[in-house]
Design a protein around this motif. Structure first.
Motif, PDB file in Angstrom:
ATOM      1  N   PHE A  80       0.787  -1.339   0.112  1.00  0.00           N
ATOM      2  CA  PHE A  80      -0.003  -0.041  -0.023  1.00  0.00           C
ATOM      3  C   PHE A  80       0.909   1.172   0.122  1.00  0.00           C
ATOM      4  N   VAL A  81       2.063   1.172   0.778  1.00  0.00           N
ATOM      5  CA  VAL A  81       3.008   2.453   0.866  1.00  0.00           C
ATOM      6  C   VAL A  81       3.437   2.644  -0.516  1.00  0.00           C
ATOM      7  N   HIS A  83       2.234   1.643  -3.413  1.00  0.00           N
ATOM      8  CA  HIS A  83       1.077   1.960  -4.204  1.00  0.00           C
ATOM      9  C   HIS A  83       0.876   3.412  -4.089  1.00  0.00           C
ATOM     10  N   ARG A  84       0.975   3.954  -3.199  1.00  0.00           N
ATOM     11  CA  ARG A  84       0.469   5.409  -2.551  1.00  0.00           C
ATOM     12  C   ARG A  84       1.891   6.115  -3.255  1.00  0.00           C
ATOM     13  N   ARG A  87       1.473   5.905  -7.347  1.00  0.00           N
ATOM     14  CA  ARG A  87       0.375   6.343  -8.237  1.00  0.00           C
ATOM     15  C   ARG A  87       0.434   7.848  -8.631  1.00  0.00           C
ATOM     16  N   GLY A 111      -3.963  15.375  -3.750  1.00  0.00           N
ATOM     17  CA  GLY A 111      -3.669  14.412  -3.033  1.00  0.00           C
ATOM     18  C   GLY A 111      -3.046  14.533  -1.526  1.00  0.00           C
TER      19      GLY A 111
END
Length: 232
Positions: A80-81, A83-84, A87, A111
């Motif tokens: 998740f890190v 991906h964040r 992205r 964001g």
């Protein structure tokens, strides 16, 4: 042997010993009990190894299970890190490719206020500046084309009128003077374009001055008199 050593005052620990009474290997620990300086008794503890091994096996299983769960949790967190982190970079890259193809790109959502958010915000500012510059370039081309069309039409009208003997010979010097004036106007427009380029590059300082607006109107009316007279 165990008791003999304890009666001598020793604290004895035997890690593995077969106990015939229990029918299994045990861990034995014994300490002497003293009354004064004399050993009067002993405390002996026997623990079967199979029970200890069972406890150790449970401990090993607990360690393996907790380690596996922590490893899985670490993978999830890293996914998740990453991906964040990737992205916004992927979004900026795709938007830059679309912008290079000449497509209209909307502002990206920042964001956040971290470095990635600053990257997205910088991209939006750059994109809007490029869009504004492209709009100004198109407006400039349209304006220049319109401004060039007027003197060229006037010059063409005067020259065509003289070739067709529409203007009397005595008036031709005046119309030739107007043609020369329009030619000078085209030259001045070309110089203006060069000065605009210098203005955009910041290498020139704009100096404001007054001009005769009524004189410009009179000159314009005279320039288009050749087209206006046939139409009354």
């Amino acid at each position: 042997e165990l008791l003999a050593r304890i009666w001598k005052g020793e604290t004895v620990v035997i890690r593995r010993q077969f106990a015939a009474a229990l029918g299994t290997e045990v861990v034995a620990a014994g300490i002497p009990f003293r009354t004064g300086e004399q050993v009067t008794g002993a405390v002996i503890l026997f623990s079967p190894l199979n029970e200890l091994e069972g406890v150790l096996a449970q401990a090993r299983n607990a360690v393996w299970l907790s380690g596996s769960l922590l490893l899985l949790l670490a993978f999830v967190v890293v996914y998740f890190v990453s991906h964040r982190l990737t992205r916004p970079v992927v979004r900026v890259s795709r938007a830059a490719e679309a912008l290079a193809r000449g497509e209209d790109v909307a502002d990206l959502q920042a964001g956040g206020s971290d470095e990635l958010g600053m990257l997205v915000e910088s991209f939006n500012q750059l994109k809007n500046k490029l869009k504004k510059a492209e709009k100004m370039r198109r407006e400039l081309i349209a304006g220049v084309s319109h401004e060039l069309r007027s003197p060229l039409a006037a010059i063409r009208g005067f020259v065509q009128g003289m070739l067709d003997d529409v203007f009397p010979p005595r008036e031709r010097p005046r119309y030739l003077s107007l043609v020369l004036q329009e030619t000078n106007r085209l030259t001045a427009m070309t110089n203006d374009l060069l000065e605009m380029a210098r203005l955009e590059s910041g290498s020139i300082t704009l100096k404001k001055d007054e001009f005769d607006f009524c004189g410009v109107v009179r000159e314009t009316a005279e320039l288009f008199s050749a087209q206006a007279q046939p139409k009354n």
